[in-house]
Every structure is written in C-alpha cells, then in structure tokens.
Design a protein around this motif. Structure first.
Motif, PDB file in Angstrom:
ATOM      1  N   TRP A   1      60.300  61.169  18.119  1.00 50.05           N
ATOM      2  CA  TRP A   1      59.195  61.613  18.972  1.00 50.05           C
ATOM      3  C   TRP A   1      58.936  60.603  20.084  1.00 50.05           C
ATOM      4  CZ3 TRP A   1      53.905  59.486  18.548  1.00 50.05           C
ATOM      5  CH2 TRP A   1      53.014  60.102  19.439  1.00 50.05           C
ATOM      6  N   MET A   2      58.922  59.314  19.736  1.00 51.80           N
ATOM      7  CA  MET A   2      58.667  58.282  20.730  1.00 51.80           C
ATOM      8  C   MET A   2      59.810  58.166  21.735  1.00 51.80           C
ATOM      9  SD  MET A   2      56.643  55.238  18.690  1.00 51.80           S
ATOM     10  CE  MET A   2      57.583  55.313  17.163  1.00 51.80           C
TER      11      MET A   2
ATOM     12  N   PHE B   1      61.666  59.056  27.384  1.00 44.50           N
ATOM     13  CA  PHE B   1      62.559  59.564  28.424  1.00 44.50           C
ATOM     14  C   PHE B   1      61.869  60.595  29.323  1.00 44.50           C
ATOM     15  CE2 PHE B   1      65.934  57.878  25.640  1.00 44.50           C
ATOM     16  CZ  PHE B   1      66.670  57.182  26.587  1.00 44.50           C
ATOM     17  N   ILE B   2      61.016  61.421  28.720  1.00 42.09           N
ATOM     18  CA  ILE B   2      60.303  62.422  29.523  1.00 42.09           C
ATOM     19  C   ILE B   2      59.372  61.754  30.528  1.00 42.09           C
ATOM     20  CG2 ILE B   2      58.562  64.252  29.443  1.00 42.09           C
ATOM     21  CD1 ILE B   2      59.790  65.090  26.732  1.00 42.09           C
ATOM     22  N   LEU B   3      58.540  60.815  30.044  1.00 40.03           N
ATOM     23  CA  LEU B   3      57.599  60.132  30.931  1.00 40.03           C
ATOM     24  C   LEU B   3      58.325  59.264  31.962  1.00 40.03           C
ATOM     25  CD1 LEU B   3      54.730  59.109  28.478  1.00 40.03           C
ATOM     26  CD2 LEU B   3      54.721  60.909  30.200  1.00 40.03           C
TER      27      LEU B   3
ATOM     28  N   ALA C   1      57.926  59.171  35.980  1.00 41.23           N
ATOM     29  CA  ALA C   1      57.685  57.934  36.727  1.00 41.23           C
ATOM     30  C   ALA C   1      58.699  57.772  37.851  1.00 41.23           C
ATOM     31  CB  ALA C   1      57.756  56.741  35.777  1.00 41.23           C
ATOM     32  N   ILE C   2      59.930  58.148  37.607  1.00 44.69           N
ATOM     33  CA  ILE C   2      60.991  58.025  38.609  1.00 44.69           C
ATOM     34  C   ILE C   2      60.715  58.903  39.831  1.00 44.69           C
ATOM     35  CG2 ILE C   2      63.431  58.526  39.055  1.00 44.69           C
ATOM     36  CD1 ILE C   2      64.029  57.621  36.205  1.00 44.69           C
ATOM     37  N   VAL C   3      60.166  60.101  39.584  1.00 42.93           N
ATOM     38  CA  VAL C   3      59.904  61.016  40.700  1.00 42.93           C
ATOM     39  C   VAL C   3      58.554  60.758  41.367  1.00 42.93           C
ATOM     40  CG1 VAL C   3      61.385  62.818  39.764  1.00 42.93           C
ATOM     41  CG2 VAL C   3      58.952  62.779  39.158  1.00 42.93           C
ATOM     42  N   GLY C   4      57.821  59.745  40.877  1.00 40.98           N
ATOM     43  CA  GLY C   4      56.617  59.331  41.587  1.00 40.98           C
ATOM     44  C   GLY C   4      55.282  59.563  40.924  1.00 40.98           C
ATOM     45  N   TYR C   5      55.250  60.138  39.722  1.00 37.05           N
ATOM     46  CA  TYR C   5      53.987  60.342  39.024  1.00 37.05           C
ATOM     47  C   TYR C   5      53.546  59.029  38.374  1.00 37.05           C
ATOM     48  CZ  TYR C   5      54.598  65.365  39.623  1.00 37.05           C
ATOM     49  OH  TYR C   5      54.744  66.619  40.161  1.00 37.05           O
TER      50      TYR C   5
ATOM     51  N   PHE D   1      55.397  53.921  24.741  1.00 36.75           N
ATOM     52  CA  PHE D   1      56.267  54.483  23.706  1.00 36.75           C
ATOM     53  C   PHE D   1      57.427  53.554  23.391  1.00 36.75           C
ATOM     54  CE2 PHE D   1      54.063  58.169  25.389  1.00 36.75           C
ATOM     55  CZ  PHE D   1      53.679  58.809  24.225  1.00 36.75           C
ATOM     56  N   PHE D   2      57.898  52.823  24.400  1.00 33.35           N
ATOM     57  CA  PHE D   2      58.969  51.853  24.160  1.00 33.35           C
ATOM     58  C   PHE D   2      58.491  50.743  23.237  1.00 33.35           C
ATOM     59  CE2 PHE D   2      61.163  47.888  25.288  1.00 33.35           C
ATOM     60  CZ  PHE D   2      62.468  48.252  25.026  1.00 33.35           C
ATOM     61  N   VAL D   3      57.304  50.206  23.526  1.00 36.23           N
ATOM     62  CA  VAL D   3      56.730  49.144  22.693  1.00 36.23           C
ATOM     63  C   VAL D   3      56.457  49.662  21.282  1.00 36.23           C
ATOM     64  CG1 VAL D   3      54.740  47.624  22.368  1.00 36.23           C
ATOM     65  CG2 VAL D   3      55.722  47.923  24.645  1.00 36.23           C
TER      66      VAL D   3
END
Length: 214
Positions: free
Chosen positions: A86-87, A92-94, A98-102, A111-113
């Motif tokens: 799930w994490m 990857f979704i978030l 972030a890459i596209v600017g959100y 989630f990585f931590v």
C-alpha cells in the motif's frame, strides 16, 4: 596419512557448507512469498541454535521452527506485506503527481519514510517470534519498542544489510551465503538485546545450555 576432520580448516569448511544449505532452505521456503515470515523466523532460530550454539541438526531445527511458528509468523508477515504494498503504491502515485507539478504530491516522502520504518520494525519481529512466545500484537509492539530504544544497534543492522546488499551486487555469487551471514550478524546484535529482557531463570537456562555445549 591421517586426516583430522576436527581441525580449523574442516571446521570452517563445515560452517561454510551449513551457511550455504541454510541459505538454500531459506530461499526454497520463501518462494511462495507468503511464507517469508515463517522462513525468516526459522532461519534466525537455526542460526542461533545450530551455527552459534553448535547443537542440533540444521534441517531438523529449521523445519521444527518453521512448523511451530508458521501461523504466527505468516499472519504478521502478510499484514506487514499488505501495508508495504500500500505504501509503495501511494509513494509512486503521489510522486507522479509531484513530477507534474501538484504540490501536495510531495507527500510521497511520508510513505517512503513509513516504508523504511516498517522494514526496520520487521527486522526485529521475526527474531522475537523465533525466541519468545507472545501474542501477535505484543510481538509487534516489542519489536517497535526495541527498534527505537536500541537505535545504535538498529543502525548497525541497517548498515550491515546495505553493505551486504552491495556485496551481492558486486559479486552475485555471494548470494549463496550472504543471507545467512546477515542473520549471523543480526544474531550477535539481537541476542545481547534479548538478554536485557529475559528473566533471571531464562538467563540461567541459557547459560546452562551454553556450558553443556562447551
């Protein structure tokens, strides 16, 4: 010419063979994925009893621990695996957002931590299952507590894991024994921690067993 099979060379060779066989058992019993918890628990138990204390037989101890701890180790492992998946998915979704600017997509770091923390707690879970009888919840709570309270030891095990992973990356053939080497290092660290929480009676039993082995 008389061959002495109790000299250092043959003793070391025997250890090396045991390490290879134990690694092989771990891989084979981990193949279904959902059995990784029970397989890792059995590996820790066998390293502690056979390789460290030099008592019992490799297959017998591994199989005995695998069977006796299968239900508990599997239940906890599946829960941990579900949370990890799930994490990873949310990470990857978030990250894509972030890459596209959100801006809110940068929360992927949380989630990585969280995933790293879960892995660290799991590092303490299966040794606890191998060494102590307790409820699933208490096993996880104890593992999390130890991971935080004994942070220096936790860091040692993390560094050892990374170093051995790099070793396998550089020399892939070392995968044949590296898993057992890592559990051996972890055993040296974990047993010192466990002794702090064991009762006087349990410590006396452990010492008595060690004396009998010697």
């Amino acid at each position: 010419m008389n061959w002495r099979f109790d000299n250092k060379f043959f003793t070391s060779l025997n250890k090396l063979i045991d390490m290879f066989l134990l690694t092989l058992l771990w891989f084979l019993f981990s193949l279904p994925i959902f059995t990784i918890g029970a397989s890792s628990t059995a590996m820790y138990y066998t390293v502690n009893k056979v390789l460290k204390r030099e008592t019992g037989y490799l297959w017998k101890e591994y199989w005995g621990s695998f069977k006796s701890n299968f239900k508990q180790a599997t239940v906890i492992w599946i829960i941990f695996l579900a949370f990890a998946l799930w994490m990873v998915a949310d990470f990857f979704i978030l990250r894509q957002f972030a890459i596209v600017g959100y801006g809110w997509g940068k929360a992927y770091g949380v989630f990585f931590v969280s995933l790293i923390l879960e892995i660290i707690v799991w590092m303490y879970v299966y040794p606890n299952i191998a060494r102590f009888e307790n409820t699933n919840l208490q096993i996880v709570k104890n593992a999390a507590w130890m991971a935080v309270i004994h942070l220096p030891q936790t860091l040692i095990m993390v560094v050892a894991l990374i170093a051995l992973a790099l070793l396998v990356y550089a020399w892939p053939v070392t995968i044949l024994i590296v898993p057992t080497i890592y559990i051996g290092i972890k055993n040296l660290v974990m047993e010192k921690i466990f002794r702090r929480y064991m009762s006087k009676e349990d410590l006396e039993k452990e010492e008595k067993k060690d004396q009998e082995i010697r």
